[in-house]
Design a protein around this motif. Sequence first.
Motif, PDB file in Angstrom:
ATOM      1  N   HIS A   1       0.877  -1.184   0.000  1.00  0.00           N
ATOM      2  CA  HIS A   1       0.000   0.000   0.000  1.00  0.00           C
ATOM      3  C   HIS A   1       0.911   1.228   0.000  1.00  0.00           C
ATOM      4  O   HIS A   1       1.495   1.558   1.033  1.00  0.00           O
TER       5      HIS A   1
ATOM      6  N   LEU B   1      -6.398  -0.653  11.536  1.00  0.00           N
ATOM      7  CA  LEU B   1      -7.017   0.067  10.410  1.00  0.00           C
ATOM      8  C   LEU B   1      -7.693   1.345  10.900  1.00  0.00           C
ATOM      9  O   LEU B   1      -7.525   2.420  10.330  1.00  0.00           O
TER      10      LEU B   1
ATOM     11  N   HIS C   1      -7.648  -8.539   0.065  1.00  0.00           N
ATOM     12  CA  HIS C   1      -7.106  -9.256   1.225  1.00  0.00           C
ATOM     13  C   HIS C   1      -7.968 -10.484   1.518  1.00  0.00           C
ATOM     14  O   HIS C   1      -9.177 -10.461   1.282  1.00  0.00           O
TER      15      HIS C   1
ATOM     16  N   GLU D   1      -6.651 -12.890   6.847  1.00  0.00           N
ATOM     17  CA  GLU D   1      -5.408 -12.400   7.457  1.00  0.00           C
ATOM     18  C   GLU D   1      -5.451 -12.582   8.980  1.00  0.00           C
ATOM     19  O   GLU D   1      -4.447 -12.895   9.598  1.00  0.00           O
TER      20      GLU D   1
ATOM     21  N   ASP E   1       3.750  -5.481   1.996  1.00  0.00           N
ATOM     22  CA  ASP E   1       2.553  -4.980   2.694  1.00  0.00           C
ATOM     23  C   ASP E   1       2.833  -3.776   3.591  1.00  0.00           C
ATOM     24  O   ASP E   1       2.281  -3.664   4.696  1.00  0.00           O
TER      25      ASP E   1
ATOM     26  N   ALA F   1       1.644  -2.173   7.157  1.00  0.00           N
ATOM     27  CA  ALA F   1       1.681  -3.182   8.222  1.00  0.00           C
ATOM     28  C   ALA F   1       3.007  -3.918   8.168  1.00  0.00           C
ATOM     29  O   ALA F   1       3.524  -4.355   9.191  1.00  0.00           O
TER      30      ALA F   1
HETATM   31  N1  GUN Z   1      -7.088  -5.565   5.280  1.00  0.00           N
HETATM   32  C1  GUN Z   1      -7.850  -4.561   4.823  1.00  0.00           C
HETATM   33  N2  GUN Z   1      -7.131  -3.451   4.632  1.00  0.00           N
HETATM   34  C2  GUN Z   1      -5.870  -3.744   4.978  1.00  0.00           C
HETATM   35  C3  GUN Z   1      -4.662  -2.994   4.998  1.00  0.00           C
HETATM   36  O1  GUN Z   1      -4.602  -1.821   4.658  1.00  0.00           O
HETATM   37  N3  GUN Z   1      -3.546  -3.654   5.430  1.00  0.00           N
HETATM   38  C4  GUN Z   1      -3.586  -4.965   5.803  1.00  0.00           C
HETATM   39  N4  GUN Z   1      -2.466  -5.556   6.213  1.00  0.00           N
HETATM   40  N5  GUN Z   1      -4.711  -5.683   5.804  1.00  0.00           N
HETATM   41  C5  GUN Z   1      -5.841  -5.082   5.391  1.00  0.00           C
END
Ligand code: GUN
Length: 451
Positions: A81, A99, A234, A237, A326, A329
């Motif tokens: 991002h 977030l 995504h 996660e 990523d 993060a």
């Molecule tokens: N899931 C939804 N948005 C994001 C984001 O900006 N970063 C990450 N790591 N997971 C997400």
Amino acid sequence: MKKNFKILQADILYFKDDPYLNKNVNNYLHFYKDGLLVIEDGYIKDIGDYKDLITKYEHVTINNEYINKLILPGFIDTHVHYAQIEMIASYGEQLLPWLEKYTFPTESKFKNKEYAKKISSFFIDELLKNGTTTAMVMGTVHKESVDAIFQSANEKDMRIIAGKVMMDRNAPVELLDTYESSYIQSEELIQKWHEKDRLHYAITPRFAPTSTPKQLEMAGKLKKKYPTTYIQTHLSENKDEIEWVKSLFPKSENYLDVYDNYGLVGDKSVFAHAIHLEEEEYHLLHKKGASVSFCPTSNFFLGSGLFKIREMKKKTRNILIGLGTDIGAGTSLSMIKTLSEAYKVTSLEQNTTTKREPLGAFEAFYQATLGGAKSLALDDKIGKLEKGYEADFIIIDFEVDDLHKLKMDTIENSKDTIFEKLENKLFSLMMMGDDRNIISTFVKGKQVYKK
Ligand code: GUN
Ligand code: ZN
């Protein structure tokens, strides 16, 4: 017209196949100890051992400042991002509160076109400094953010994939679009940028919780209308995220099934994270030829969980995998540092169906180059240094400080074979290295970074 010609002398390495699956070293890599790389008008024109090729190019000036350094294909970052670069290393939260607390406020700045331009140009320079020549990039919900990143990449003639975040619920109002506006703006961006020069568009629903069913339907409609575009989003996660998806889409069988119901799972779909998958989700990824982005620094940083590379690579599945930094993060734009964390994750992976097989150095650098290219369906253009490929490559210096030098001397003075020495050097690089080891980056044959 005079052709733009360049010849570099160095050690040269590229991969032809996945070293984990194809166990014969001569089948999975090409290594030239003292090689020549010949570039013409941005493409690889010739490659080989110096002693074999030199007679052919006797009358051409050869750049020999990189003798004993290593040429590798440029790294490929399959999930990042760009707008989050400034909020890297924000303390203490897991995905959903992270977030809310850090990401959304930062992304709201990208409504400002000038700001988006400033950060996108900074971001592209940082990628190149880290040896990354191709990336799949998430913008923000603002159309301007995507114009900015495409413009900055195009100024360097980079091959990148990017898209506008689609997000019409569960975020602050100033960051919401609507299903209609997200469709219209994404389509405008596709028409403006997709397959212009080296750029590609990715339809980008952020993740299932921030899109209404109607918006996901519109994303699927766009994909149908523009079948050569990508999908990036995504998947699985974080455990709280998965529970939330189940409550928002109670009729879906699992998280991936939500996307599949809207036609968003295919051979140009890239799912970031994919940590906590159910058996059916592995099967569906395989069946549809979709790929996943392994983001180890991010997965550690947000405490999300451990990606299971051996589950992904089971012979019966062999799901395509790329590596992702990523950011924000993730904690580094360096693909070398990302490989170091990837090694640590895979060294923890052990269960009843897979034995312990931590990421090897050849496999790691394959994943960061050709593996990434395959996962983005670009392996006919980038990821290798074969004749006819686009000349995106980097130059590695293994000896950037005293400890690196000591380690390299030890490897060089061992009784190992040439391939074992190469593997050990690469492993030391991935464990100890970072952007200091990238001394030059070339995009389409042009030097765009020099240390
Ligand atoms: N899931 C939804 N948005 C994001 C984001 O900006 N970063 C990450 N790591 N997971 C997400
Ligand atoms: Zn992400």
